[in-house]
Design a protein around this motif. Structure first.
Motif, PDB file in Angstrom:
ATOM      1  N   GLY A 214     -32.109-100.565 -66.893  1.00 10.70           N
ATOM      2  CA  GLY A 214     -33.547-100.708 -67.036  1.00 10.70           C
ATOM      3  C   GLY A 214     -34.333 -99.455 -66.730  1.00 10.70           C
ATOM      4  N   LYS A 215     -33.661 -98.408 -66.271  1.00  5.68           N
ATOM      5  CA  LYS A 215     -34.338 -97.162 -65.921  1.00  5.68           C
ATOM      6  C   LYS A 215     -35.105 -96.582 -67.099  1.00  5.68           C
ATOM      7  N   VAL A 216     -34.689 -96.915 -68.309  1.00  8.54           N
ATOM      8  CA  VAL A 216     -35.353 -96.376 -69.501  1.00  8.54           C
ATOM      9  C   VAL A 216     -36.817 -96.809 -69.574  1.00  8.54           C
ATOM     10  N   HIS A 217     -37.160 -97.872 -68.866  1.00  7.58           N
ATOM     11  CA  HIS A 217     -38.533 -98.364 -68.891  1.00  7.58           C
ATOM     12  C   HIS A 217     -39.432 -97.653 -67.884  1.00  7.58           C
ATOM     13  N   VAL A 218     -38.831 -96.857 -67.005  1.00  7.27           N
ATOM     14  CA  VAL A 218     -39.609 -96.154 -65.984  1.00  7.27           C
ATOM     15  C   VAL A 218     -40.048 -94.809 -66.559  1.00  7.27           C
ATOM     16  N   LYS A 219     -41.319 -94.673 -66.846  1.00  7.73           N
ATOM     17  CA  LYS A 219     -41.834 -93.485 -67.525  1.00  7.73           C
ATOM     18  C   LYS A 219     -42.405 -92.446 -66.560  1.00  7.73           C
ATOM     19  N   THR A 220     -42.551 -92.800 -65.310  1.00  5.39           N
ATOM     20  CA  THR A 220     -43.073 -91.865 -64.319  1.00  5.39           C
ATOM     21  C   THR A 220     -42.040 -91.665 -63.219  1.00  5.39           C
ATOM     22  N   SER A 221     -42.137 -90.564 -62.528  1.00  2.00           N
ATOM     23  CA  SER A 221     -41.212 -90.304 -61.424  1.00  2.00           C
ATOM     24  C   SER A 221     -41.930 -89.527 -60.337  1.00  2.00           C
ATOM     25  N   ARG A 222     -41.413 -89.633 -59.143  1.00  2.00           N
ATOM     26  CA  ARG A 222     -41.959 -88.893 -58.011  1.00  2.00           C
ATOM     27  C   ARG A 222     -40.946 -87.844 -57.574  1.00  2.00           C
ATOM     28  N   GLN A 223     -41.444 -86.691 -57.201  1.00  2.00           N
ATOM     29  CA  GLN A 223     -40.565 -85.630 -56.738  1.00  2.00           C
ATOM     30  C   GLN A 223     -39.982 -85.997 -55.376  1.00  2.00           C
ATOM     31  N   ALA A 224     -38.730 -85.676 -55.176  1.00  2.00           N
ATOM     32  CA  ALA A 224     -38.055 -85.978 -53.913  1.00  2.00           C
ATOM     33  C   ALA A 224     -37.210 -84.790 -53.490  1.00  2.00           C
ATOM     34  N   LYS A 225     -37.051 -84.645 -52.185  1.00  2.00           N
ATOM     35  CA  LYS A 225     -36.222 -83.589 -51.624  1.00  2.00           C
ATOM     36  C   LYS A 225     -35.136 -84.182 -50.750  1.00  2.00           C
ATOM     37  N   ASP A 226     -34.049 -83.443 -50.629  1.00  6.80           N
ATOM     38  CA  ASP A 226     -32.989 -83.845 -49.721  1.00  6.80           C
ATOM     39  C   ASP A 226     -33.519 -83.866 -48.287  1.00  6.80           C
ATOM     40  N   LYS A 227     -33.019 -84.779 -47.487  1.00  8.77           N
ATOM     41  CA  LYS A 227     -33.479 -84.893 -46.098  1.00  8.77           C
ATOM     42  C   LYS A 227     -33.267 -83.605 -45.305  1.00  8.77           C
ATOM     43  N   LYS A 228     -32.307 -82.800 -45.720  1.00 11.61           N
ATOM     44  CA  LYS A 228     -32.071 -81.526 -45.024  1.00 11.61           C
ATOM     45  C   LYS A 228     -33.188 -80.517 -45.287  1.00 11.61           C
ATOM     46  N   LYS A 229     -33.944 -80.744 -46.361  1.00 10.94           N
ATOM     47  CA  LYS A 229     -35.068 -79.867 -46.701  1.00 10.94           C
ATOM     48  C   LYS A 229     -36.359 -80.681 -46.691  1.00 10.94           C
ATOM     49  N   TYR A 230     -36.495 -81.520 -45.718  1.00  8.63           N
ATOM     50  CA  TYR A 230     -37.578 -82.490 -45.646  1.00  8.63           C
ATOM     51  C   TYR A 230     -38.959 -81.881 -45.863  1.00  8.63           C
ATOM     52  N   ASP A 231     -39.731 -82.540 -46.704  1.00 15.27           N
ATOM     53  CA  ASP A 231     -41.120 -82.174 -46.957  1.00 15.27           C
ATOM     54  C   ASP A 231     -41.938 -83.449 -46.796  1.00 15.27           C
ATOM     55  N   PRO A 232     -42.857 -83.525 -45.838  1.00 12.07           N
ATOM     56  CA  PRO A 232     -43.594 -84.764 -45.590  1.00 12.07           C
ATOM     57  C   PRO A 232     -44.417 -85.246 -46.769  1.00 12.07           C
ATOM     58  N   GLU A 233     -44.712 -84.365 -47.727  1.00  7.85           N
ATOM     59  CA  GLU A 233     -45.508 -84.742 -48.884  1.00  7.85           C
ATOM     60  C   GLU A 233     -44.662 -85.252 -50.047  1.00  7.85           C
ATOM     61  N   MET A 234     -43.348 -85.296 -49.857  1.00  7.41           N
ATOM     62  CA  MET A 234     -42.455 -85.729 -50.927  1.00  7.41           C
ATOM     63  C   MET A 234     -41.539 -86.837 -50.440  1.00  7.41           C
ATOM     64  N   LEU A 235     -40.988 -87.597 -51.385  1.00  9.74           N
ATOM     65  CA  LEU A 235     -40.011 -88.613 -51.035  1.00  9.74           C
ATOM     66  C   LEU A 235     -38.713 -87.959 -50.580  1.00  9.74           C
TER      67      LEU A 235
END
Length: 358
Positions: free
Chosen positions: A293-314
């Motif tokens: 069902g991922k084909v129906h998801v047209k938007t995405s949020r930027q994410a970083k690995d926990k080792k490079k944590y950025d509080p403004e990103m997932l």
């Protein structure tokens, strides 16, 4: 349909409130999302004190988020990677259109933590109960099982006037992980949860994993006192869905774990809209690239690995309540929903009826 249209009109006119601090719930100046810009690193949301943008009128309630999980304290597999960031997680949820979140509890300590968290924000609520794989904790309690159970009742009584506890659970049967708790112990304490629900007149937040026959039999056993509930993270087959829907006050909760396969999607499509609720089960059960069902998801949020944590990103691999929009996209996309705003309103109303009716 008329009611849904009126609600959407009202939603377009009323201000949307976004907070940056969950301890100051609904005390900030009303504002609305007026533009969204996605860069290579982060989604930038521009705010202005104006009526809610008519293109952002959909409202969501996440019926199950494990916000007391260690991942939201920066702990992964017992190792600390970043500072607690529940505030940022909630900010992203509110900005995505989430209006309420039910914080899931699976044990007495989690119930205490969930209730404390729920009291920090008008839009947070919680459950009280013991997950089937955790029921051995009751039996092994140093003060004895009755004292453990009485402590749950104390929490429920203490909250009676506040209404932050909106369901009994997470409770049920899980035969997929019997290494944590045997069938007999699970069944014993599952039955006890029905007594709690009847005593406090609350719905049940239910867990059914590889145990449908016994689970459904237990529901029938308590049909005289059972009022209503939701089988969350549903991933069973069509036959079991039909058996559950035979209980008129049972609803079905859908998250990423409910949408892993084509068969899952087919079963999900058979759930009547009036019986459907949405959830993320954060930090677990995200919609993944491998899911059909991922084909129906047209938007995405930027994410970083926990080792490079950025509080403004997932954080990569950690689900959040804001991702309920992905669950919604898969559900509406596969069901070929034409009026997604009306559908969102219907599911919102289903959830209000389940957990927030007077």
């Amino acid at each position: 349909m008329l009611a849904a249209c009126l609600r959407r009109l009202h939603g377009a006119l009323r201000p949307a409130v976004l907070l940056t601090n969950p301890t100051t719930a609904h005390r900030t100046t009303p504002c609305a999302v007026v533009s969204v810009k996605v860069s290579a690193r982060v989604t930038q949301i521009t705010l202005a004190a104006s009526p809610r943008n008519s293109s952002n009128t959909m409202r969501f309630i996440d019926i199950g988020a494990n916000l007391t999980d260690g991942m939201f304290q920066g702990q992964y597999m017992g190792k600390a990677y970043h500072s607690p960031d529940v505030t940022k997680v909630l900010d992203r949820a509110w900005a995505a259109g989430v209006e309420k979140i039910v914080v899931t509890a699976g044990s007495l300590p989690e119930a205490e933590s969930a209730l404390a968290l729920a009291r920090t924000d008008d839009r947070l609520y919680c459950t009280v109960g013991v997950h089937p794989t955790r029921c051995k904790e009751i039996e092994d309690s140093s003060q004895g099982p009755e004292a453990y159970w009485d402590a749950l009742r104390v929490l429920l009584k203490a909250d009676a006037a506040d209404g932050k506890i909106v369901a009994i659970g997470e409770c049920g049967l899980d035969y997929d992980r019997l290494e944590f708790c045997d069938k007999e112990t699970q069944q014993k304490w599952f039955r006890k949860h029905f007594e709690l629900a009847a005593s406090f007149k609350l719905p049940m937040f239910l867990h059914m994993r590889a145990a449908a026959p016994d689970f459904i039999a237990t529901l029938k056993e308590h049909s005289a006192t059972f009022t209503r509930g939701v089988v969350h993270s549903f991933d069973a087959n069509q036959e079991h869905l039909e058996q559950l829907l035979a209980f008129p006050t049972i609803s079905i909760g859908i998250n990423g774990c409910s949408l892993k396969t084509k068969e899952n999607l087919g079963v999900m499509a058979q759930i009547p809209t009036s019986r459907l609720l949405l959830e993320t089960d954060s930090p677990y059960c995200d919609v993944r690239p491998s899911h059909p069902g991922k084909v129906h998801v047209k938007t995405s949020r930027q994410a970083k690995d926990k080792k490079k944590y950025d509080p403004e990103m997932l954080v990569k691999g950690r689900n959040e309540p804001c991702n309920i929009v992905s669950v919604f996209a898969v559900v509406t996309g596969h069901r070929q929903v034409q009026d997604i705003e009306a559908f969102a309103d219907d599911v919102f109303d289903n959830t209000m009826t389940m957990f927030f009716q007077q």
